[in-house]
Design a protein around this motif. Structure first.
Motif: not given
Length: 453
Positions: A5, A128, A130-131, A133, A170, A214-215, A302
């Motif tokens: 991250e 939720d 949209y995460h 990378w 994304e 998603r994450r 998610q």
């Protein structure tokens, strides 16, 4: 995967949803100025990074950034559609003009038109989804290499590799129509996969594993994905045929979703109004055992199948497709609903987090309950006939005796009819696979024909 991250990347940030909503309003205004009685438009923007490594070297590295606008106009019952990837004012005007020209020369269709105004999503909840990378090509390559290396080093019988792939994507989607609805949302999807080959006594087998979310920090560790791929490959060595028989069958969780994908196809409006489904006229009839509950959960935070509205702007909602084994609803968009004299179910574009409730233990418990039969872990071919329900596919897996796996099996075919298969479901396991839009555990079916020697 928290260690990655915050790493930099070269992709351009997605624009604000509000900016693209204004583009949609502009397109709708252009259609109205040209005399269209109704119009709808959708804009999508996707971007991402994908890297594949094989045998310790980079095989492919791809960046992509795609965008497009599609517009559909209606003149009464006449319909015309056009699209463009150029978002300039001139191009948008030309695209609307092209759609209008097409509509003027098409035949009338009394089911052509927008979904009902009262069904539009009045609010767009934040699910939720949209995460992004922030990972660059070097870090992505390193992660894929670690995944493949873990697989190749697990056992000397791992003789080759089909590679490991890391993908990070994304996107942004905006839809609007002349009912006054305009809405949009961002989403992300990240994955890591690996496939390897094992050899023993002159015979080779392959298998794979993957993680998706998603994450990025919810993905399985790179080494865990590689090791799982290798383990799945190794356990297939020494496969054999079995004699033709009838026996109980378990579809592993990652394959069981395909059974329910066939169910969705059979209750999809387009197949129903064309009368090309084995579940014609089965609404309010029992098509599964009484314990079966199949329902949509479109607003799960998610989740991979979550969406606040469908591709016609209709608000998504929780609903039962099957309860107490009885078919309670179809999968309809506005066009197929009109053809059937019904109302859209908010499924333009498909179902959203179709969930099959469990009534049994995990896979090990299902094996003990089955006692003797076939565990299917791979399916081949396209032998599913939605019109008749006939089902016949090549498969591989494991033969089970006394509730335990005895040996791998291959070069066999499993056959039946989906109508019978659905009614003969005994258990849905608690080992639910959440890596897709259909969420189910392994499925134990009472009896199927297994064709072997």
């Amino acid at each position: 995967m928290n260690e990655l991250e915050g790493l930099s990347h070269t992709e351009v940030p997605l624009p604000a949803v509000e900016a693209l909503e204004q583009t949609i309003r502009q397109v709708l205004d252009l259609a109205s100025e040209r005399g269209a009685t109704a119009a709808e438009a959708g804009l999508t923007l996707d971007q991402g990074l994908s890297v594949t490594v094989r045998l310790g070297d980079v095989e492919t590295l791809e960046f992509h950034r795609d965008r497009g606008v599609g517009v559909t106009v209606y003149y009464g019952w006449r319909k015309g559609s056009a699209s463009t990837s150029d978002l300039s004012e001139r191009s948008l005007a030309e695209t609307v003009e092209a759609a209008c020209d097409i509509a003027r020369y098409t035949h009338e269709d009394d089911c052509a038109g927008l979904a009902p105004a009262e069904l539009m999503a009045r609010e767009v909840p934040d699910l939720d989804l949209y995460h992004p990378w922030h990972i660059g090509p070097e870090a992505a390559t390193t992660l894929a290499l670690r995944c493949e290396q873990a697989a190749r080093e697990l056992d000397p019988r791992i003789s080759n590799s089909e590679g490991a792939t890391l993908s990070s994507h994304e996107g942004l989607r905006v839809y609007g129509n002349s009912h006054g609805f305009v809405g949009g949302y961002r989403s992300s999807r990240h994955s890591l996969s690996c496939a390897v080959v094992a050899a023993e006594d002159g015979r080779m087998e392959r298998d794979y594993w993957y993680t998706v979310s998603r994450r990025p920090d919810a993905l399985e560790a790179a080494e865990a994905v590689g090791e799982r791929a290798a383990q799945r490959t190794l356990r297939r060595l020494g496969g054999r045929k079995i004699a033709t028989c009838k026996a109980p069958v378990i579809f592993s969780a990652e394959l069981a979703s395909g059974l329910f994908r066939s169910f969705v196809a059979a209750v999809r409006g387009s197949n129903l109004y064309r009368r090309s489904s084995f579940l014609l006229d089965q609404l309010d009839h029992a098509v599964f055992p009484a314990f079966m509950h199949i329902h949509e959960q479109p607003h799960l935070p998610q989740a991979l199948g979550s969406a606040p509205f469908d591709s016609e702007g209709v608000a998504t909602r929780e609903r039962d497709l099957v309860s107490e084994g009885i078919l309670r609803g179809y999968v309809l968009d506005s066009y197929s609903a009109c053809k059937l004299g019904m109302q859209t179910t908010g499924n333009a574009g498909g179902v959203h987090n179709l969930t099959i409730d469990s009534n049994g233990p995990g896979l090990d418990g299902l094996l003990r309950e089955m006692d003797r039969g076939l565990l299917i872990t791979e399916l081949m071919g396209q032998g599913v006939n939605i019109v008749t329900g006939d089902y016949s596919r090549g498969c591989a897996g494991f033969w089970v005796e006394n509730g335990e796996i005895q040996y791998p099996v291959e070069e066999i075919t499993v056959a039946g009819n989906l109508r019978d298969m659905f009614r003969q479901i005994l258990r849905v396991g608690s080992d639910v696979d959440l890596r897709g839009n259909i969420r189910t555990g392994s499925v134990l079916i009472e009896s199927m024909t297994i064709a072997g020697d």
